[in-house]
Scaffold this motif. Structure first.
Motif, PDB file in Angstrom:
ATOM      1  N   ASN A 195       0.821  -1.203   0.000  1.00 18.97           N
ATOM      2  CA  ASN A 195       0.000   0.000   0.000  1.00 18.97           C
ATOM      3  C   ASN A 195       0.860   1.259   0.000  1.00 18.97           C
ATOM      4  OD1 ASN A 195      -2.669  -1.120   0.006  1.00 18.97           O
ATOM      5  ND2 ASN A 195      -2.299  -1.778   2.110  1.00 18.97           N
ATOM      6  N   ARG A 196       0.275   2.312  -0.452  1.00 20.00           N
ATOM      7  CA  ARG A 196       0.974   3.584  -0.574  1.00 20.00           C
ATOM      8  C   ARG A 196       1.573   4.052   0.747  1.00 20.00           C
ATOM      9  NH1 ARG A 196       0.641   7.814  -4.266  1.00 20.00           N
ATOM     10  NH2 ARG A 196       1.281   9.806  -3.362  1.00 20.00           N
ATOM     11  N   VAL A 197       0.903   3.762   1.854  1.00 16.34           N
ATOM     12  CA  VAL A 197       1.366   4.259   3.148  1.00 16.34           C
ATOM     13  C   VAL A 197       2.749   3.715   3.508  1.00 16.34           C
ATOM     14  CG1 VAL A 197      -0.903   4.761   4.120  1.00 16.34           C
ATOM     15  CG2 VAL A 197       0.027   2.446   4.330  1.00 16.34           C
ATOM     16  N   SER A 198       3.073   2.498   3.063  1.00 18.39           N
ATOM     17  CA  SER A 198       4.404   1.947   3.358  1.00 18.39           C
ATOM     18  C   SER A 198       5.487   2.734   2.632  1.00 18.39           C
ATOM     19  CB  SER A 198       4.473   0.470   2.953  1.00 18.39           C
ATOM     20  OG  SER A 198       3.659  -0.322   3.798  1.00 18.39           O
ATOM     21  N   ILE A 199       5.178   3.221   1.436  1.00 17.56           N
ATOM     22  CA  ILE A 199       6.140   4.034   0.702  1.00 17.56           C
ATOM     23  C   ILE A 199       6.257   5.404   1.352  1.00 17.56           C
ATOM     24  CG2 ILE A 199       6.789   4.902  -1.570  1.00 17.56           C
ATOM     25  CD1 ILE A 199       6.635   1.812  -1.255  1.00 17.56           C
ATOM     26  N   ASP A 200       5.130   5.976   1.787  1.00 18.73           N
ATOM     27  CA  ASP A 200       5.180   7.227   2.551  1.00 18.73           C
ATOM     28  C   ASP A 200       6.103   7.078   3.752  1.00 18.73           C
ATOM     29  OD1 ASP A 200       3.415   8.955   1.121  1.00 18.73           O
ATOM     30  OD2 ASP A 200       1.690   7.882   1.933  1.00 18.73           O
ATOM     31  N   ALA A 201       5.993   5.956   4.434  1.00 23.74           N
ATOM     32  CA  ALA A 201       6.814   5.716   5.614  1.00 23.74           C
ATOM     33  C   ALA A 201       8.297   5.714   5.257  1.00 23.74           C
ATOM     34  CB  ALA A 201       6.420   4.385   6.261  1.00 23.74           C
ATOM     35  N   LEU A 202       8.677   4.936   4.263  1.00 23.62           N
ATOM     36  CA  LEU A 202      10.083   4.814   3.892  1.00 23.62           C
ATOM     37  C   LEU A 202      10.661   6.144   3.435  1.00 23.62           C
ATOM     38  CD1 LEU A 202       9.767   1.407   2.050  1.00 23.62           C
ATOM     39  CD2 LEU A 202      11.170   1.820   4.092  1.00 23.62           C
ATOM     40  N   ILE A 203       9.903   6.884   2.654  1.00 17.89           N
ATOM     41  CA  ILE A 203      10.386   8.180   2.187  1.00 17.89           C
ATOM     42  C   ILE A 203      10.682   9.099   3.364  1.00 17.89           C
ATOM     43  CG2 ILE A 203       9.716  10.276   0.930  1.00 17.89           C
ATOM     44  CD1 ILE A 203       8.111   8.444  -0.964  1.00 17.89           C
ATOM     45  N   ASN A 204       9.847   9.023   4.406  1.00 14.82           N
ATOM     46  CA  ASN A 204      10.009   9.886   5.578  1.00 14.82           C
ATOM     47  C   ASN A 204      10.866   9.268   6.679  1.00 14.82           C
ATOM     48  OD1 ASN A 204       8.230  12.446   5.266  1.00 14.82           O
ATOM     49  ND2 ASN A 204       6.954  10.791   4.479  1.00 14.82           N
ATOM     50  N   GLY A 205      11.479   8.111   6.391  1.00 12.39           N
ATOM     51  CA  GLY A 205      12.443   7.552   7.331  1.00 12.39           C
ATOM     52  C   GLY A 205      11.888   6.608   8.365  1.00 12.39           C
ATOM     53  N   ALA A 206      10.669   6.094   8.175  1.00 16.34           N
ATOM     54  CA  ALA A 206      10.081   5.112   9.091  1.00 16.34           C
ATOM     55  C   ALA A 206      10.039   3.753   8.405  1.00 16.34           C
ATOM     56  CB  ALA A 206       8.672   5.540   9.507  1.00 16.34           C
ATOM     57  N   VAL A 207      10.213   2.693   9.168  1.00 19.04           N
ATOM     58  CA  VAL A 207      10.218   1.329   8.635  1.00 19.04           C
ATOM     59  C   VAL A 207       8.810   0.745   8.722  1.00 19.04           C
ATOM     60  CG1 VAL A 207      11.032  -1.027   9.110  1.00 19.04           C
ATOM     61  CG2 VAL A 207      12.652   0.881   9.102  1.00 19.04           C
ATOM     62  N   PRO A 208       8.319   0.102   7.662  1.00 17.31           N
ATOM     63  CA  PRO A 208       6.976  -0.502   7.704  1.00 17.31           C
ATOM     64  C   PRO A 208       6.939  -1.789   8.530  1.00 17.31           C
ATOM     65  CG  PRO A 208       7.702  -0.098   5.425  1.00 17.31           C
ATOM     66  CD  PRO A 208       8.905   0.031   6.315  1.00 17.31           C
ATOM     67  N   ILE A 209       5.873  -1.939   9.281  1.00 18.67           N
ATOM     68  CA  ILE A 209       5.482  -3.206   9.901  1.00 18.67           C
ATOM     69  C   ILE A 209       4.214  -3.622   9.158  1.00 18.67           C
ATOM     70  CG2 ILE A 209       4.716  -4.366  12.004  1.00 18.67           C
ATOM     71  CD1 ILE A 209       6.180  -2.205  13.612  1.00 18.67           C
ATOM     72  N   ALA A 210       4.244  -4.762   8.483  1.00 18.68           N
ATOM     73  CA  ALA A 210       3.129  -5.117   7.598  1.00 18.68           C
ATOM     74  C   ALA A 210       2.895  -6.618   7.615  1.00 18.68           C
ATOM     75  CB  ALA A 210       3.403  -4.610   6.178  1.00 18.68           C
ATOM     76  N   ARG A 211       1.944  -7.089   6.816  1.00 19.28           N
ATOM     77  CA  ARG A 211       1.489  -8.477   6.876  1.00 19.28           C
ATOM     78  C   ARG A 211       1.885  -9.254   5.629  1.00 19.28           C
ATOM     79  NH1 ARG A 211      -3.196  -7.786  10.233  1.00 19.28           N
ATOM     80  NH2 ARG A 211      -3.089  -9.982  10.839  1.00 19.28           N
ATOM     81  N   ASN A 212       2.191 -10.538   5.809  1.00 20.95           N
ATOM     82  CA  ASN A 212       2.180 -11.424   4.650  1.00 20.95           C
ATOM     83  C   ASN A 212       0.724 -11.572   4.197  1.00 20.95           C
ATOM     84  OD1 ASN A 212       1.409 -12.907   6.924  1.00 20.95           O
ATOM     85  ND2 ASN A 212       2.307 -14.801   6.183  1.00 20.95           N
ATOM     86  N   HIS A 213       0.509 -11.979   2.948  1.00 23.21           N
ATOM     87  CA  HIS A 213      -0.802 -11.935   2.295  1.00 23.21           C
ATOM     88  C   HIS A 213      -1.263 -10.488   2.116  1.00 23.21           C
ATOM     89  CE1 HIS A 213      -2.055 -16.371   3.266  1.00 23.21           C
ATOM     90  NE2 HIS A 213      -0.788 -16.267   2.878  1.00 23.21           N
ATOM     91  N   GLY A 214      -0.314  -9.564   2.253  1.00 22.96           N
ATOM     92  CA  GLY A 214      -0.587  -8.154   2.037  1.00 22.96           C
ATOM     93  C   GLY A 214       0.573  -7.546   1.276  1.00 22.96           C
ATOM     94  N   ILE A 215       1.497  -6.917   1.999  1.00 24.40           N
ATOM     95  CA  ILE A 215       2.657  -6.295   1.363  1.00 24.40           C
ATOM     96  C   ILE A 215       3.460  -7.309   0.545  1.00 24.40           C
ATOM     97  CG2 ILE A 215       4.271  -6.632   3.280  1.00 24.40           C
ATOM     98  CD1 ILE A 215       5.274  -3.762   2.750  1.00 24.40           C
ATOM     99  N   ALA A 216       3.417  -8.564   0.968  1.00 28.15           N
ATOM    100  CA  ALA A 216       3.968  -9.694   0.208  1.00 28.15           C
ATOM    101  C   ALA A 216       2.910 -10.783   0.177  1.00 28.15           C
ATOM    102  CB  ALA A 216       5.253 -10.215   0.856  1.00 28.15           C
ATOM    103  N   GLY A 217       2.659 -11.337  -0.996  1.00 28.92           N
ATOM    104  CA  GLY A 217       1.558 -12.284  -1.145  1.00 28.92           C
ATOM    105  C   GLY A 217       1.843 -13.677  -0.643  1.00 28.92           C
ATOM    106  N   SER A 218       3.101 -13.984  -0.330  1.00 28.60           N
ATOM    107  CA  SER A 218       3.484 -15.347   0.042  1.00 28.60           C
ATOM    108  C   SER A 218       3.295 -15.614   1.527  1.00 28.60           C
ATOM    109  CB  SER A 218       4.958 -15.584  -0.319  1.00 28.60           C
ATOM    110  OG  SER A 218       5.768 -14.694   0.429  1.00 28.60           O
ATOM    111  N   ASP A 219       3.296 -16.902   1.890  1.00 27.07           N
ATOM    112  CA  ASP A 219       3.187 -17.280   3.300  1.00 27.07           C
ATOM    113  C   ASP A 219       4.404 -16.837   4.105  1.00 27.07           C
ATOM    114  OD1 ASP A 219       0.703 -18.470   2.978  1.00 27.07           O
ATOM    115  OD2 ASP A 219       1.535 -20.474   2.606  1.00 27.07           O
ATOM    116  N   ASN A 220       5.591 -16.884   3.487  1.00 26.49           N
ATOM    117  CA  ASN A 220       6.818 -16.557   4.226  1.00 26.49           C
ATOM    118  C   ASN A 220       7.137 -15.063   4.222  1.00 26.49           C
ATOM    119  OD1 ASN A 220       7.765 -16.099   1.656  1.00 26.49           O
ATOM    120  ND2 ASN A 220       9.250 -17.775   1.642  1.00 26.49           N
TER     121      ASN A 220
END
Length: 447
Positions: A316-341
């Motif tokens: 999602n766009r918010v993860s890119i907003d985070a990285l640009i502003n110097g924050a690291v994303p905490i996100a889910r598999n089956h979301g930011i990455a489609g795989s189980d791992n």
């Protein structure tokens, strides 16, 4: 090029608002002339007086806007197309452009469009046209994209999930991502030691975003004095907060929270999270978003979708907003990455984001967040460095050039694969025909 960006009506534009603002900026920075319009199925548009809201700011297109409702559209940018006269005027106007980008590819199946067979004729103009897909819903939710495919020179997607779903239509396709402007200017957030070891989450509250997962987890977090800031809104927020219409799943219960104690069973999860110092800001504007992301260490995106994961990654766009502003994303598999791992095509767990499993209980969710809060400086900086490599692919001028390349018949998108196109699917053509007949009261004789 003289470019027109066209919208159909759509509820909850969410990240499309900022995508449009930054795509407009990217195209104009490349020297193109850009206009934007919204097409409305009415015989005429009447002028209405718009009440000024304090939350509105003037966006890059020069129009008042906010993150809740989008833009205050100028009268000249609202185009009626119901009836022969309005349709003729649309075609006359649209035919003067070199390229039309359909920011919303086709009308949605809402009640205002029932019986609307006119929209099909909108695309019948001698102009290059590109559809922009923002989700992985095309095969299931709007197969009537098939009805106008012969008018398109290509279709682009904002993430791998959408891109892979386009394997189901015989059109040139490409992965464009969503535009992010001014990355170099925005990269100047505070360093690790000057940031608070807290988190921020910014979402449109709808089902697959799973904001409720985050809300349930808040009482289990070791919050202390760290920021725990949530912003945004939407239908899920109303159901979570309503005293009269709160859905049962938004009350503390053992099915959704097996570690819940008896004293909280039946309490609204929202009320419980606020008691535990969740700082809810409602809808905020870009300036406040940038300020928060420049001073916290992490962004949490609780989104996941089993349906989308079948097609691929859905960052999602918010993860890119985070990285640009110097924050690291905490996100889910089956979301930011489609795989189980959690290892996706661009985002990889442990390398450029912290993963929370899609099926984590609220307590497990909180434990992953608490562990991230204790991350060391070197690990944090390494993740941020790797994440910013990926974020560069969202640069608005890079994305804008993808559209130009596709329109001019060159390999386009992130991968620039020659002759990258999907395949005709009779099943989807049949679904398209059925929806045209049953809902839009139209016939598609081509399928």
């Amino acid at each position: 090029m003289k470019i027109l960006i066209a919208f159909h009506d759509l509820m909850d534009l969410g990240g499309i608002i900022n995508n449009q603002e930054d795509l407009y900026a990217g195209l104009t920075e490349l020297g193109h002339s850009v206009d934007t319009v919204k097409l409305i199925w009415k015989p005429r548009i009447t002028t209405t007086r718009t009440r000024t809201k304090p939350s509105r700011v003037v966006g890059k297109m020069g129009w008042p806007m906010d993150q809740n409702g989008g833009w205050v559209w100028p009268h000249s940018a609202k185009i009626p197309y119901k009836g022969a006269g309005p349709m003729h005027r649309w075609k006359e106007r649209a035919s003067k452009y070199d390229l039309i980008i359909w920011q919303i590819p086709v009308p949605s199946k809402n009640k205002n469009n029932r019986g609307n067979a006119d929209w099909l004729e909108l695309y019948n103009i001698p102009v290059k046209q590109i559809a922009y897909v923002h989700d992985g819903n095309f095969p299931a939710r709007y197969p009537w994209l098939y009805a106008i495919k012969d008018h398109l020179c290509g279709v682009g997607a904002t993430h791998p999930c959408g891109y892979h779903s386009l394997a189901n239509i015989d059109l040139p396709r490409a992965l464009f991502f969503t535009s992010q402007a001014d990355q170099e200017e925005r990269n100047a957030g505070a360093g690790f030691r000057d940031r608070q070891p807290g988190w921020f989450s910014l979402q449109t509250f709808k089902g697959w975003k799973h904001v409720d997962d985050l809300v349930r987890a808040v009482p289990y977090m070791d919050i202390g004095v760290s920021p725990t800031i949530l912003a945004g809104g939407g239908i899920q927020w109303y159901y979570m907060t309503s005293k009269d219409k709160c859905k049962p799943e938004y009350l503390v219960n053992l099915k959704n929270d097996p570690d819940a104690t008896d004293q909280y069973i039946g309490q609204r999860i929202w009320e419980r999270a606020i008691e535990c110092e969740l700082d809810y800001r409602g809808y905020i504007q870009n300036v406040e978003r940038e300020e928060i992301l420049s001073n916290v260490r992490f962004l949490i995106d609780p989104s996941w979708s089993a349906k989308f994961a079948k097609f691929g990654d859905h960052p999602n766009r918010v993860s890119i907003d985070a990285l640009i502003n110097g924050a690291v994303p905490i996100a889910r598999n089956h979301g930011i990455a489609g795989s189980d791992n959690g290892i996706g095509e661009f985002f990889k767990a442990g390398l450029n984001y912290v993963m929370i499993p899609w099926d984590a209980t609220p307590k497990e969710f909180a434990e992953h967040v608490d562990e991230a809060m204790n991350m060391g400086e070197n690990t944090f900086n390494d993740m941020l460095h790797e994440g910013r490599k990926v974020a560069a692919l969202w640069d608005n001028r890079v994305v804008a050039q993808h559209f130009i390349d596709m329109a001019e018949g060159r390999p386009s998108g992130v991968w620039k694969t020659p002759d990258d196109r999907g395949t005709f699917k009779q099943e989807l053509a049949d679904k398209s025909k059925q929806m045209l007949e049953e809902f839009f009261n139209a016939n598609d004789t081509r399928t």
